[in-house]
Design a protein around this motif. Structure first.
Motif, PDB file in Angstrom:
ATOM      1  N   LEU A  86      19.570  23.323  60.394  1.00 20.70           N
ATOM      2  CA  LEU A  86      20.509  24.042  59.282  1.00 20.70           C
ATOM      3  C   LEU A  86      22.016  23.890  59.676  1.00 20.70           C
ATOM      4  CD1 LEU A  86      18.850  27.661  60.118  1.00 20.70           C
ATOM      5  CD2 LEU A  86      18.809  26.288  57.941  1.00 20.70           C
ATOM      6  N   GLY A  87      22.333  23.411  60.837  1.00 17.64           N
ATOM      7  CA  GLY A  87      23.590  23.148  61.085  1.00 17.64           C
ATOM      8  C   GLY A  87      24.085  21.976  60.140  1.00 17.64           C
ATOM      9  N   GLY A  88      23.239  20.869  60.087  1.00 20.82           N
ATOM     10  CA  GLY A  88      23.506  19.794  59.362  1.00 20.82           C
ATOM     11  C   GLY A  88      23.848  20.035  57.727  1.00 20.82           C
ATOM     12  N   ALA A  89      23.527  21.110  57.420  1.00 21.15           N
ATOM     13  CA  ALA A  89      23.765  21.393  55.996  1.00 21.15           C
ATOM     14  C   ALA A  89      24.534  22.391  55.711  1.00 21.15           C
ATOM     15  CB  ALA A  89      22.273  21.696  55.156  1.00 21.15           C
ATOM     16  N   VAL A  90      25.399  23.004  56.814  1.00 21.87           N
ATOM     17  CA  VAL A  90      26.566  23.925  56.819  1.00 21.87           C
ATOM     18  C   VAL A  90      27.426  23.283  55.849  1.00 21.87           C
ATOM     19  CG1 VAL A  90      28.362  24.942  58.053  1.00 21.87           C
ATOM     20  CG2 VAL A  90      25.907  24.976  58.669  1.00 21.87           C
ATOM     21  N   ARG A  91      28.225  24.158  54.767  1.00 25.59           N
ATOM     22  CA  ARG A  91      29.335  23.793  54.243  1.00 25.59           C
ATOM     23  C   ARG A  91      30.583  24.615  54.430  1.00 25.59           C
ATOM     24  NH1 ARG A  91      27.779  21.552  48.111  1.00 25.59           N
ATOM     25  NH2 ARG A  91      26.292  19.678  48.636  1.00 25.59           N
ATOM     26  N   SER A  92      31.677  24.114  54.172  1.00 20.59           N
ATOM     27  CA  SER A  92      32.983  25.056  54.504  1.00 20.59           C
ATOM     28  C   SER A  92      33.943  25.383  53.547  1.00 20.59           C
ATOM     29  CB  SER A  92      33.794  24.399  55.623  1.00 20.59           C
ATOM     30  OG  SER A  92      32.720  23.954  56.865  1.00 20.59           O
ATOM     31  N   LEU A  93      34.945  26.232  53.511  1.00 22.95           N
ATOM     32  CA  LEU A  93      35.857  26.598  52.421  1.00 22.95           C
ATOM     33  C   LEU A  93      37.127  26.957  53.433  1.00 22.95           C
ATOM     34  CD1 LEU A  93      36.098  29.864  52.084  1.00 22.95           C
ATOM     35  CD2 LEU A  93      34.052  29.402  50.861  1.00 22.95           C
ATOM     36  N   ARG A  94      38.124  26.839  52.779  1.00 25.18           N
ATOM     37  CA  ARG A  94      39.210  27.322  53.415  1.00 25.18           C
ATOM     38  C   ARG A  94      39.866  28.704  52.709  1.00 25.18           C
ATOM     39  NH1 ARG A  94      43.462  24.187  55.921  1.00 25.18           N
ATOM     40  NH2 ARG A  94      41.367  23.416  56.809  1.00 25.18           N
ATOM     41  N   ALA A  95      39.803  29.834  53.812  1.00 27.72           N
ATOM     42  CA  ALA A  95      40.108  31.103  53.334  1.00 27.72           C
ATOM     43  C   ALA A  95      41.886  31.096  53.415  1.00 27.72           C
ATOM     44  CB  ALA A  95      39.693  32.030  54.350  1.00 27.72           C
ATOM     45  N   LYS A  96      42.201  32.111  52.668  1.00 25.26           N
ATOM     46  CA  LYS A  96      43.645  32.419  52.291  1.00 25.26           C
ATOM     47  C   LYS A  96      44.342  32.524  53.873  1.00 25.26           C
ATOM     48  CE  LYS A  96      43.533  34.410  47.732  1.00 25.26           C
ATOM     49  NZ  LYS A  96      43.830  35.455  46.999  1.00 25.26           N
ATOM     50  N   ASP A  97      43.576  32.747  54.678  1.00 28.89           N
ATOM     51  CA  ASP A  97      44.539  32.849  55.957  1.00 28.89           C
ATOM     52  C   ASP A  97      44.631  31.401  56.835  1.00 28.89           C
ATOM     53  OD1 ASP A  97      42.074  32.269  57.141  1.00 28.89           O
ATOM     54  OD2 ASP A  97      41.833  34.105  57.896  1.00 28.89           O
ATOM     55  N   GLY A  98      43.983  30.576  56.146  1.00 24.23           N
ATOM     56  CA  GLY A  98      44.575  29.097  56.389  1.00 24.23           C
ATOM     57  C   GLY A  98      43.259  28.514  57.475  1.00 24.23           C
ATOM     58  N   LEU A  99      42.212  29.470  57.938  1.00 31.81           N
ATOM     59  CA  LEU A  99      41.296  28.935  58.868  1.00 31.81           C
ATOM     60  C   LEU A  99      39.882  28.825  57.827  1.00 31.81           C
ATOM     61  CD1 LEU A  99      41.467  31.351  61.770  1.00 31.81           C
ATOM     62  CD2 LEU A  99      42.145  28.787  61.582  1.00 31.81           C
ATOM     63  N   ASP A 100      39.168  27.967  58.370  1.00 26.87           N
ATOM     64  CA  ASP A 100      37.875  27.701  57.495  1.00 26.87           C
ATOM     65  C   ASP A 100      36.818  28.714  57.628  1.00 26.87           C
ATOM     66  OD1 ASP A 100      38.868  25.247  56.355  1.00 26.87           O
ATOM     67  OD2 ASP A 100      37.814  24.109  57.982  1.00 26.87           O
ATOM     68  N   VAL A 101      35.975  28.881  56.571  1.00 22.06           N
ATOM     69  CA  VAL A 101      34.712  29.725  56.864  1.00 22.06           C
ATOM     70  C   VAL A 101      33.717  28.628  56.708  1.00 22.06           C
ATOM     71  CG1 VAL A 101      33.533  31.693  55.862  1.00 22.06           C
ATOM     72  CG2 VAL A 101      35.762  31.781  55.919  1.00 22.06           C
ATOM     73  N   HIS A 102      32.701  28.618  57.746  1.00 20.53           N
ATOM     74  CA  HIS A 102      31.769  27.825  57.548  1.00 20.53           C
ATOM     75  C   HIS A 102      30.331  28.569  56.973  1.00 20.53           C
ATOM     76  CE1 HIS A 102      34.077  24.454  59.745  1.00 20.53           C
ATOM     77  NE2 HIS A 102      34.250  25.888  60.570  1.00 20.53           N
ATOM     78  N   ILE A 103      29.543  28.121  56.103  1.00 23.51           N
ATOM     79  CA  ILE A 103      28.516  28.772  55.641  1.00 23.51           C
ATOM     80  C   ILE A 103      27.182  28.084  55.846  1.00 23.51           C
ATOM     81  CG2 ILE A 103      27.635  30.023  53.417  1.00 23.51           C
ATOM     82  CD1 ILE A 103      30.516  30.221  52.538  1.00 23.51           C
TER      83      ILE A 103
END
Length: 314
Positions: A86-103
């Motif tokens: 599952l970890g190999g297919a995780v994607r990420s976005l940058r939140a407004k607080d400047g840190l990433d959220v991995h999904i």
């Protein structure tokens, strides 16, 4: 400070876990902010509120937050899918607080077709807690959309969705069947009556018996306030009956449960009328799964221990 913020973000609720560097859960918080019920400011505002006062740590989320209507769509992995992948297919976005959220991605069963989001992380966490079940096991995950899943050699090889919880809510709130019923009290006899009716419905199935809830009440054979319990038994009983009849999942070994204690107790009671053995449920499986995935992708040290069952609620 090292550690992790884990987010179990579904359709109707959001639950957050603060892990320390050893994988121990230092705190948990819950909000009624699923992807359909966000506060003003959307995903960023919900995240800021539920993590207020916690350290700025890597964030990993699972559930409907990664759906088409979520914060970032993360494609499904097709079965068979090893939970460790599952970890190999995780994607990420940058939140407004400047840190990433991995999904975390969900899983797709082409045989259905069928899909799941969030349950794959629960399965991974449950298998980490009960490694003896990795070679071959069947799992039930009760809920709004109940899941039955088969795991073989650490891979999810099959699963199906039954809309038991959502159907119950619709019938409870929007059908004539529960008209006149008040605040339903726990009624084991009415629940068992529904389960047995579903079990004995044969090839016709329990959906042919739904209107019996009203007929029994009109005949004074079922108290109005007991109707919801009868319907709950009828629907959970139908889930059991149809699954046994399909022979799709193994029933010659204890079935494993993931979910809250109250709902799992209902499933265990229903299973007793089918001569099925259901194990004690795994709780907080999503938290354990999030920690495992975070270790797999290097968000935290892989040498840390699995999160404990101890939590502190806010």
């Amino acid at each position: 400070m090292s550690g992790l913020i884990g987010l179990d973000w579904g359709t109707s609720s959001l639950r957050a876990y603060w892990f320390d560097a050893a994988g121990e859960i230092r705190g948990t918080r819950a909000r009624p902010w699923g992807i359909r019920h966000l506060p003003e400011g959307g995903f960023d505002a919900a995240l800021a509120d539920i993590t207020e006062g916690w350290p700025r740590l890597p964030r990993l989320a699972c559930g409907m937050v990664g759906s088409r209507h979520g914060w970032l769509e993360v494609p499904y992995m097709d079965l068979p899918a090893e939970t460790a992948q599952l970890g190999g297919a995780v994607r990420s976005l940058r939140a407004k607080d400047g840190l990433d959220v991995h999904i975390v991605p969900g899983l797709r069963n082409p045989q259905g077709p069928d899909v799941m989001r969030g349950e794959e992380t629960q399965l991974l966490g449950a298998l980490a807690l009960r490694p003896a079940l990795i070679p071959d096991s069947t799992w039930i995950l009760p809920g709004t959309h109940s899941k039955w899943a088969r795991v073989r050699d650490g891979a999810v090889t099959d699963f199906c969705t039954l809309m038991t919880g959502e159907l119950f809510a619709l019938l409870r709130q929007h059908s004539i069947l529960c008209a006149g019923s008040g605040d339903a009290a726990v009624d084991p006899d009415a629940f068992a009556r529904g389960v047995i009716a579903a079990r004995d419905s044969g090839s016709a199935g329990a959906f042919t018996l739904l209107f019996s809830a009203r007929a029994l009440m009109l005949d004074n054979a079922l108290a109005p306030d007991a109707v919801p319990e009868y319907l709950s038994g009828l629907l959970i009983g139908e889930e059991m009956r149809s699954s046994v009849a399909s022979n799709r999942f193994r029933h010659d070994a204890p079935l494993q449960l993931i979910g809250d204690a109250a709902l799992s107790a209902r499933y265990r009671l229903a299973a007793s009328h089918f001569d099925l053995e259901l194990a004690e449920p795994v709780v907080d499986a999503a938290a354990h799964g999030l920690w495992q995935i975070a270790c797999n992708i290097g968000l935290v040290s892989a040498g840390s221990s699995t999160a404990s069952e101890e939590t502190s609620a806010c």
